[in-house]
Design a protein around this motif. Structure first.
Motif, short mmCIF file in Angstrom:
data_model
loop_
_atom_site.label_atom_id
_atom_site.label_comp_id
_atom_site.label_asym_id
_atom_site.label_seq_id
_atom_site.Cartn_x
_atom_site.Cartn_y
_atom_site.Cartn_z
N ALA A 230 -43.98 -51.16 5.39
CA ALA A 230 -43.52 -50.87 4.04
C ALA A 230 -42.04 -51.14 3.85
CB ALA A 230 -43.81 -49.41 3.70
N GLN A 231 -41.31 -51.36 4.94
CA GLN A 231 -39.87 -51.56 4.88
C GLN A 231 -39.19 -50.42 4.12
OE1 GLN A 231 -38.07 -54.47 6.39
NE2 GLN A 231 -39.96 -54.08 7.47
N VAL A 232 -39.60 -49.21 4.45
CA VAL A 232 -39.06 -48.03 3.80
C VAL A 232 -38.42 -47.14 4.86
CG1 VAL A 232 -39.61 -45.93 2.53
CG2 VAL A 232 -40.73 -48.07 1.93
N LEU A 233 -37.22 -46.67 4.59
CA LEU A 233 -36.54 -45.74 5.48
C LEU A 233 -36.82 -44.32 5.02
CD1 LEU A 233 -33.14 -47.57 5.77
CD2 LEU A 233 -34.74 -47.22 7.64
N SER A 234 -37.28 -43.48 5.92
CA SER A 234 -37.52 -42.09 5.59
C SER A 234 -36.31 -41.26 5.97
CB SER A 234 -38.76 -41.57 6.32
OG SER A 234 -38.56 -41.64 7.72
N VAL A 235 -36.20 -40.08 5.33
CA VAL A 235 -35.15 -39.15 5.70
C VAL A 235 -35.42 -38.64 7.11
CG1 VAL A 235 -34.13 -36.91 5.16
CG2 VAL A 235 -34.74 -38.48 3.32
N PRO A 236 -34.41 -38.60 7.96
CA PRO A 236 -34.62 -38.19 9.35
C PRO A 236 -35.22 -36.79 9.45
CG PRO A 236 -32.49 -39.22 9.10
CD PRO A 236 -33.04 -39.04 7.72
N SER B 45 -30.65 -45.14 11.85
CA SER B 45 -31.99 -44.96 11.32
C SER B 45 -32.86 -46.19 11.59
CB SER B 45 -31.93 -44.72 9.80
OG SER B 45 -31.28 -43.52 9.52
N SER B 46 -32.23 -47.35 11.68
CA SER B 46 -32.96 -48.59 11.94
C SER B 46 -32.01 -49.60 12.55
CB SER B 46 -33.53 -49.14 10.62
OG SER B 46 -34.09 -50.42 10.82
N VAL B 47 -32.49 -50.33 13.56
CA VAL B 47 -31.74 -51.43 14.17
C VAL B 47 -32.70 -52.60 14.34
CG1 VAL B 47 -30.37 -52.21 16.14
CG2 VAL B 47 -30.28 -49.80 15.45
N GLY C 104 -33.35 -45.12 0.67
CA GLY C 104 -33.89 -45.94 1.75
C GLY C 104 -34.88 -46.98 1.29
N ILE C 105 -35.07 -47.09 -0.01
CA ILE C 105 -36.02 -48.05 -0.58
C ILE C 105 -35.29 -49.07 -1.46
CG2 ILE C 105 -38.08 -48.33 -2.01
CD1 ILE C 105 -38.80 -45.42 -1.35
N PHE D 74 -28.11 -43.84 2.61
CA PHE D 74 -28.17 -44.78 3.72
C PHE D 74 -27.11 -45.86 3.52
CE2 PHE D 74 -32.40 -43.02 3.24
CZ PHE D 74 -32.82 -42.79 4.55
N VAL D 75 -26.47 -46.28 4.61
CA VAL D 75 -25.56 -47.42 4.60
C VAL D 75 -26.10 -48.45 5.59
CG1 VAL D 75 -23.24 -48.24 5.18
CG2 VAL D 75 -23.54 -46.05 3.97
N MET D 76 -26.24 -49.69 5.11
CA MET D 76 -26.75 -50.76 5.96
C MET D 76 -25.66 -51.81 6.20
SD MET D 76 -30.18 -53.14 5.59
CE MET D 76 -29.86 -53.57 3.86
#
Length: 479
Positions: A33-39, A320-322, A382-383, A416-418
């Motif tokens: 889904a390419q979605v980041l969830s809250v930790p 959160s993601s790498v 995150g979306i 989120f910061v990417m």
């Protein structure tokens, strides 16, 4: 300028009972889904870690533009760090309840009275607290109300009391009326109303028992008789008129669940600098025409600074993601770089109860050629992501570069910061010594009172889980 510092390096063992979902790490990007969830939640302890601090300000005849900085120099996350004057508390439920309950065993009425006094003294009336990051720009989360604002409308101060009372195991509810909202606590087989917004409670006809909302509506003279010599209640509102409004109302009773308390904290290599003054020229509030405009001086400001260290063997666990990222040496720094010919990214999640004034990402950027690119992006969920904020100096030389994400971040609490790196060849885009730095709004009460010309006795406190290591530096600077 005078700078006093304190360091502590110790371990402590504490019981874990509270949970939250603020300022944590460890979630992964869901590839489908390419979605980041809250930790996931990080636990807090049942009892605090406290350390007495003495700061010698005897050479400072006045205190202007003071700052207090808490720096997490250890390997573990710090939960609810705070610095406060003796007899004070950190602006979180655990600390407030610890202060109230540190006295001899309190009866339910004594407990309700003590918490009402605390909220009445440490908040002031303004409708209303809120920032763009709140639903409909209206704050209702108690940790935000206490930490980010310090001012509340009636329903917001009611939420804070609900939150405190439920934290101690009491049943609560709110009576919502067309003109006012009040909280009630249940003890001794009855409901009792404590109004922190109007700084008042009403005694029943026995002149001993705190009355309920139903009793007040049935006998509004209980409201009218609190009038001072000018006919006003403790908030300055005409008591007789207030009594008339109670007499004409039919309340709706609502219950909110605050049994679990949110937390916030500091990651390793992250610092929080509190200021005695507001360094900005603005203030977040949800303004209503019947209240005066608040000046910026009614709040203070603070700065979070998170220094990302890619030389740490565990640096990935703080993201959160790498994806598509590698590290390689470059002089005195370890650079993060694109691992292949496609774009790579790393995402970090940040959160606090303080609304953001501005947010910047800085780092030493190296571009091998004009096709290589480094950028930062912002997302509140995150979306949905902002357009890329470029960090592209001239190719060929490592250059300290800063980009300003404030247009996307203003008024947000959790986000989120990417960082994105792309180039036609591996390692063509690189960044090192990254700092995620935010300026935030803070309630006045969060900065402890410093007394010039003397040794100031303060307390450092956090609620980190059992077995965590402390490597914390606290410094006080005055001008």
């Amino acid at each position: 300028m005078r700078d006093s510092r304190w360091n502590v390096r110790s371990a402590h063992v504490l019981a874990v009972v509270l949970f939250s979902s603020l300022l944590h790490f460890g979630c992964a990007l869901q590839e489908d889904a390419q979605v980041l969830s809250v930790p996931p939640p990080v636990p807090a302890s049942a009892t605090p870690y406290n350390k007495a601090l003495d700061f010698d300000l005897s050479a400072s005849p006045v205190i202007n533009n003071a700052t207090i900085t808490v720096s997490n120099e250890g390997a573990d996350y710090l939960v609810l760090p705070a610095v406060f004057a003796q007899g004070g508390y950190g602006l979180n439920r655990s600390s407030m309840l610890s202060l109230v309950q540190s006295a001899d065993s309190l009866t339910p009425e004594q407990f309700a009275l003590a918490t009402w006094k605390l909220v009445s003294q440490d908040t002031f009336h303004f409708c209303s607290a809120g920032a763009p990051g709140d639903p409909s720009a209206y704050a209702d989360e108690p940790l935000r109300l206490l930490n980010g604002f310090g001012f509340t409308c009636c329903d917001q101060s009611a939420r804070i009391l609900d939150w405190l009372w439920q934290g101690a195991g009491y049943q609560t509810r709110e009576g919502t009326m067309t003109f006012h909202t009040v909280p009630e606590i249940y003890y001794n087989n009855g409901w009792h109303l404590y109004d922190a917004d109007h700084k008042v409670y009403y005694l029943a006809q026995d002149n001993k028992t705190v009355a309920s909302l139903a009793e007040i509506i049935a006998d509004p003279s209980l409201v009218a008789r609190v009038a001072d010599a000018n006919g006003n209640d403790p908030s300055g509102y005409p008591a007789a008129l207030w009594a008339e409004q109670y007499a004409a109302t039919t309340p709706e009773y609502l219950t909110y669940d605050y049994r679990k308390a949110a937390t916030y904290g500091l990651q390793p290599n992250q610092s929080l600098t509190l200021r005695s003054e507001n360094a900005t020229t603005s203030i977040f509030d949800d303004f209503l025409p019947d209240d005066p405009v608040l000046p910026p001086s009614t709040v203070t400001s603070a700065q979070f600074d998170w220094a990302l260290d890619f030389a740490r063997t565990d640096w990935r666990q703080f993201a959160s993601s790498v994806d598509g990222i590698t590290t390689l040496p470059g002089g005195s720094e370890l650079f993060m770089a694109n691992a292949g010919t496609k774009s790579g990214h790393v995402v970090y999640y940040l959160s606090s109860p303080f609304p953001v004034f501005n947010l910047q990402v800085s780092g030493t950027v190296y571009r091998e050629n004009g096709a290589a690119s480094v950028s930062a992006s912002f997302s509140s969920d995150g979306i949905h992501w902002s357009a890329a904020f470029p960090m592209n100096p001239e190719p060929g030389t490592p250059t300290l570069t800063t980009t300003d994400l404030s247009p996307a971040a203003v008024g947000q609490y959790s986000y989120f910061v990417m960082l994105s790196l792309s180039g036609g060849t591996p390692d063509a885009a690189r960044i090192a010594a990254v700092h995620l730095t935010s300026e935030v709004q803070v309630a006045k009460i969060a900065f402890p009172n410093l007394v010039p010309g003397t040794v100031n006795h303060l307390t450092y406190q956090d609620w980190s889980p059992s077995s965590d290591q402390h490597d914390v530096k606290v410094s006080v600077t005055v001008q």
